[in-house]
Design a protein around this motif. Sequence first.
Motif, PDB file in Angstrom:
ATOM      1  N   LYS A  32      -1.045   6.136   5.754  1.00  0.00           N
ATOM      2  CA  LYS A  32      -1.211   7.227   6.713  1.00  0.00           C
ATOM      3  C   LYS A  32      -2.676   7.633   6.803  1.00  0.00           C
ATOM      4  CE  LYS A  32       0.377  11.937   7.715  1.00  0.00           C
ATOM      5  NZ  LYS A  32       1.184  13.087   7.223  1.00  0.00           N
ATOM      6  N   TYR A  33      -3.340   7.681   5.663  1.00  0.00           N
ATOM      7  CA  TYR A  33      -4.751   8.080   5.607  1.00  0.00           C
ATOM      8  C   TYR A  33      -5.616   7.123   6.416  1.00  0.00           C
ATOM      9  CZ  TYR A  33      -9.346   8.927   3.399  1.00  0.00           C
ATOM     10  OH  TYR A  33     -10.670   9.186   3.158  1.00  0.00           O
ATOM     11  N   TYR A  34      -5.444   5.827   6.204  1.00  0.00           N
ATOM     12  CA  TYR A  34      -6.307   4.837   6.847  1.00  0.00           C
ATOM     13  C   TYR A  34      -5.925   4.545   8.297  1.00  0.00           C
ATOM     14  CZ  TYR A  34      -8.457   3.967   2.319  1.00  0.00           C
ATOM     15  OH  TYR A  34      -9.144   4.122   1.146  1.00  0.00           O
ATOM     16  N   GLU A  35      -4.775   5.030   8.745  1.00  0.00           N
ATOM     17  CA  GLU A  35      -4.386   4.820  10.137  1.00  0.00           C
ATOM     18  C   GLU A  35      -4.722   6.021  11.022  1.00  0.00           C
ATOM     19  OE1 GLU A  35      -3.628   2.121  11.477  1.00  0.00           O
ATOM     20  OE2 GLU A  35      -3.194   0.885   9.721  1.00  0.00           O
ATOM     21  N   GLN A  36      -5.459   6.990  10.512  1.00  0.00           N
ATOM     22  CA  GLN A  36      -5.873   8.131  11.307  1.00  0.00           C
ATOM     23  C   GLN A  36      -7.009   7.722  12.244  1.00  0.00           C
ATOM     24  OE1 GLN A  36      -5.810  12.089   8.884  1.00  0.00           O
ATOM     25  NE2 GLN A  36      -6.366  10.485   7.433  1.00  0.00           N
ATOM     26  N   SER A  37      -6.820   7.938  13.550  1.00  0.00           N
ATOM     27  CA  SER A  37      -7.871   7.579  14.504  1.00  0.00           C
ATOM     28  C   SER A  37      -9.127   8.403  14.262  1.00  0.00           C
ATOM     29  CB  SER A  37      -7.371   7.796  15.940  1.00  0.00           C
ATOM     30  OG  SER A  37      -6.991   9.151  16.139  1.00  0.00           O
ATOM     31  N   GLU A  38      -8.966   9.649  13.825  1.00  0.00           N
ATOM     32  CA  GLU A  38     -10.106  10.521  13.556  1.00  0.00           C
ATOM     33  C   GLU A  38     -10.994   9.951  12.454  1.00  0.00           C
ATOM     34  OE1 GLU A  38     -10.947  15.164  12.146  1.00  0.00           O
ATOM     35  OE2 GLU A  38      -8.910  14.449  12.486  1.00  0.00           O
ATOM     36  N   PHE A  39     -10.364   9.233  11.538  1.00  0.00           N
ATOM     37  CA  PHE A  39     -11.096   8.657  10.417  1.00  0.00           C
ATOM     38  C   PHE A  39     -12.092   7.594  10.882  1.00  0.00           C
ATOM     39  CE2 PHE A  39     -11.507   5.930   6.625  1.00  0.00           C
ATOM     40  CZ  PHE A  39     -11.793   6.887   5.671  1.00  0.00           C
ATOM     41  N   TRP A  40     -11.761   6.879  11.967  1.00  0.00           N
ATOM     42  CA  TRP A  40     -12.595   5.759  12.420  1.00  0.00           C
ATOM     43  C   TRP A  40     -13.445   6.085  13.640  1.00  0.00           C
ATOM     44  CZ3 TRP A  40     -12.628   2.829   8.492  1.00  0.00           C
ATOM     45  CH2 TRP A  40     -11.471   2.650   7.720  1.00  0.00           C
ATOM     46  N   GLY A  74     -14.218  -9.772  10.989  1.00  0.00           N
ATOM     47  CA  GLY A  74     -13.999  -8.483  10.353  1.00  0.00           C
ATOM     48  C   GLY A  74     -12.551  -8.359   9.918  1.00  0.00           C
ATOM     49  N   LEU A  75     -12.334  -8.104   8.643  1.00  0.00           N
ATOM     50  CA  LEU A  75     -10.981  -7.953   8.102  1.00  0.00           C
ATOM     51  C   LEU A  75     -10.777  -6.533   7.609  1.00  0.00           C
ATOM     52  CD1 LEU A  75      -8.847 -10.194   5.847  1.00  0.00           C
ATOM     53  CD2 LEU A  75      -9.501  -7.951   4.948  1.00  0.00           C
ATOM     54  N   ASP A  76      -9.619  -5.962   7.932  1.00  0.00           N
ATOM     55  CA  ASP A  76      -9.273  -4.636   7.434  1.00  0.00           C
ATOM     56  C   ASP A  76      -7.755  -4.512   7.363  1.00  0.00           C
ATOM     57  OD1 ASP A  76     -11.216  -1.979   7.176  1.00  0.00           O
ATOM     58  OD2 ASP A  76      -9.088  -1.499   7.368  1.00  0.00           O
ATOM     59  N   GLN A  77      -7.305  -3.590   6.488  1.00  0.00           N
ATOM     60  CA  GLN A  77      -5.874  -3.352   6.344  1.00  0.00           C
ATOM     61  C   GLN A  77      -5.373  -2.320   7.350  1.00  0.00           C
ATOM     62  OE1 GLN A  77      -5.276  -1.828   2.394  1.00  0.00           O
ATOM     63  NE2 GLN A  77      -6.505  -0.009   2.756  1.00  0.00           N
ATOM     64  N   SER A  78      -6.287  -1.706   8.098  1.00  0.00           N
ATOM     65  CA  SER A  78      -5.920  -0.670   9.057  1.00  0.00           C
ATOM     66  C   SER A  78      -5.948  -1.207  10.487  1.00  0.00           C
ATOM     67  CB  SER A  78      -6.884   0.512   8.939  1.00  0.00           C
ATOM     68  OG  SER A  78      -6.726   1.406  10.027  1.00  0.00           O
ATOM     69  N   LYS A  79      -4.819  -1.104  11.185  1.00  0.00           N
ATOM     70  CA  LYS A  79      -4.760  -1.506  12.582  1.00  0.00           C
ATOM     71  C   LYS A  79      -5.642  -0.606  13.436  1.00  0.00           C
ATOM     72  CE  LYS A  79       0.003  -3.252  12.298  1.00  0.00           C
ATOM     73  NZ  LYS A  79       1.386  -3.074  12.804  1.00  0.00           N
ATOM     74  N   GLU A  80      -5.675   0.672  13.086  1.00  0.00           N
ATOM     75  CA  GLU A  80      -6.470   1.629  13.851  1.00  0.00           C
ATOM     76  C   GLU A  80      -7.956   1.302  13.731  1.00  0.00           C
ATOM     77  OE1 GLU A  80      -6.719   4.492  16.592  1.00  0.00           O
ATOM     78  OE2 GLU A  80      -4.819   3.864  15.687  1.00  0.00           O
ATOM     79  N   MET A 134       0.842  -1.195   0.000  1.00  0.00           N
ATOM     80  CA  MET A 134       0.000   0.000   0.000  1.00  0.00           C
ATOM     81  C   MET A 134       0.875   1.241   0.000  1.00  0.00           C
ATOM     82  SD  MET A 134      -3.173   0.965   2.535  1.00  0.00           S
ATOM     83  CE  MET A 134      -2.240   0.510   3.982  1.00  0.00           C
ATOM     84  N   ASP A 135       0.497   2.259  -0.787  1.00  0.00           N
ATOM     85  CA  ASP A 135       1.256   3.494  -0.837  1.00  0.00           C
ATOM     86  C   ASP A 135       1.299   4.143   0.542  1.00  0.00           C
ATOM     87  OD1 ASP A 135      -0.229   4.233  -4.044  1.00  0.00           O
ATOM     88  OD2 ASP A 135       1.642   3.188  -3.583  1.00  0.00           O
ATOM     89  N   ASP A 136       2.415   4.870   0.831  1.00  0.00           N
ATOM     90  CA  ASP A 136       2.600   5.474   2.150  1.00  0.00           C
ATOM     91  C   ASP A 136       1.477   6.448   2.508  1.00  0.00           C
ATOM     92  OD1 ASP A 136       4.872   4.027   2.540  1.00  0.00           O
ATOM     93  OD2 ASP A 136       6.255   5.610   1.934  1.00  0.00           O
ATOM     94  N   TYR A 137       1.060   7.265   1.539  1.00  0.00           N
ATOM     95  CA  TYR A 137       0.026   8.254   1.841  1.00  0.00           C
ATOM     96  C   TYR A 137      -1.298   7.580   2.177  1.00  0.00           C
ATOM     97  CZ  TYR A 137      -1.923   7.706  -2.905  1.00  0.00           C
ATOM     98  OH  TYR A 137      -2.488   7.209  -4.054  1.00  0.00           O
ATOM     99  N   LYS A 138      -1.581   6.435   1.533  1.00  0.00           N
ATOM    100  CA  LYS A 138      -2.814   5.707   1.834  1.00  0.00           C
ATOM    101  C   LYS A 138      -2.743   5.060   3.217  1.00  0.00           C
ATOM    102  CE  LYS A 138      -4.405   4.594  -2.820  1.00  0.00           C
ATOM    103  NZ  LYS A 138      -4.696   3.500  -3.750  1.00  0.00           N
ATOM    104  N   SER A 180      -7.952  14.234   4.588  1.00  0.00           N
ATOM    105  CA  SER A 180      -7.432  13.925   3.252  1.00  0.00           C
ATOM    106  C   SER A 180      -5.924  14.153   3.182  1.00  0.00           C
ATOM    107  CB  SER A 180      -8.115  14.799   2.198  1.00  0.00           C
ATOM    108  OG  SER A 180      -9.503  14.614   2.221  1.00  0.00           O
ATOM    109  N   ILE A 181      -5.268  13.351   2.345  1.00  0.00           N
ATOM    110  CA  ILE A 181      -3.827  13.463   2.151  1.00  0.00           C
ATOM    111  C   ILE A 181      -3.549  13.501   0.659  1.00  0.00           C
ATOM    112  CG2 ILE A 181      -1.579  12.374   2.522  1.00  0.00           C
ATOM    113  CD1 ILE A 181      -2.759  11.063   5.020  1.00  0.00           C
ATOM    114  N   CYS A 182      -2.802  14.512   0.209  1.00  0.00           N
ATOM    115  CA  CYS A 182      -2.496  14.638  -1.211  1.00  0.00           C
ATOM    116  C   CYS A 182      -1.649  13.455  -1.668  1.00  0.00           C
ATOM    117  CB  CYS A 182      -1.754  15.952  -1.477  1.00  0.00           C
ATOM    118  SG  CYS A 182      -1.202  16.123  -3.193  1.00  0.00           S
ATOM    119  N   PRO A 183      -2.074  12.723  -2.706  1.00  0.00           N
ATOM    120  CA  PRO A 183      -1.311  11.559  -3.181  1.00  0.00           C
ATOM    121  C   PRO A 183      -0.007  11.939  -3.878  1.00  0.00           C
ATOM    122  CG  PRO A 183      -3.149  11.992  -4.643  1.00  0.00           C
ATOM    123  CD  PRO A 183      -3.305  12.924  -3.481  1.00  0.00           C
TER     124      PRO A 183
END
Length: 266
Positions: free
Chosen positions: A7-15, A68-74, A1-5, A212-215
């Motif tokens: 970082k995006y999916y590991e944001q606690s605020e996102f979940w 439940g499966l996900d690529q994000s630990k958060e 997975m790309d670094d920016y992605k 959001s994170i600029c790719p």
Amino acid sequence: MDDYKKKYYEQSEFWDKDFQNNSAEINRLKEILEIIPKDVQTVLDVGAGNGFFVNSLKIYPGFVKIVGLDQSKEALKHVQTERVLGSISNLPFENSSFDLVTCLEVLEHLPQDDFKKGILELQRVSKKYILITVPNENNLEHSLVMCPECYCWFNPYFHMRSFNKENLKNLLNNFNLIQLKEIGPISKEYCYPSLLLTFYRNWKKPLPLKTSICPQCGYQNKYEKTENFHKKKSNFALFSLLESLTKLVFPKKEKHRWFLALYQKK
């Protein structure tokens, strides 16, 4: 997975989203639960996110295994059932492991290679059914934002494809579509031509959301303000007038927010 992605999916605020008080999400969950076939005992949710769906299944005695499966630990910190860290492109399960495999609001985020592999993997691990939800004919151009650092235009939610009834019908080779319905709140979308949409974006210059994170350069907006209208009142008034006029000229399309599709193995 790309670094920016990552970082995006590991944001606690996102979940940290309270879907329990979101009427649209509650309605979506209700529609999903009602469409699940009665003979389902084992469920795998691919892209479980904060577990809103799989956690809701725990109160139903008919399910003997819920994963439940996900690529994000958060994200997985919120999942209250059995949880697995993994990717849709390489599911860590044997063939036909689950009666039902769900994939809710995931496919629209996948780059082409992961999308092709993911479609095959969903079919491989499902014994009977696959259930999918995706945005309803999402217009990717309408939601583009501009990075103020490198001026790259990108989708703030990393949506990479749009779905309609036809491509959902032909999505899976080894499964038949047995139910397809539109669900969720009804929204109005104006059918602007591309040239006008380009003018609109360049005038408004919408900034990325906080999550959001600029790719391209990795920029992330740290401020509450997410839109960059011209500050002069005269410019703002002119923009509002032009926007009102275009809404009178161009047709609008009313649609439900999501598609819900249920497939059965051939």
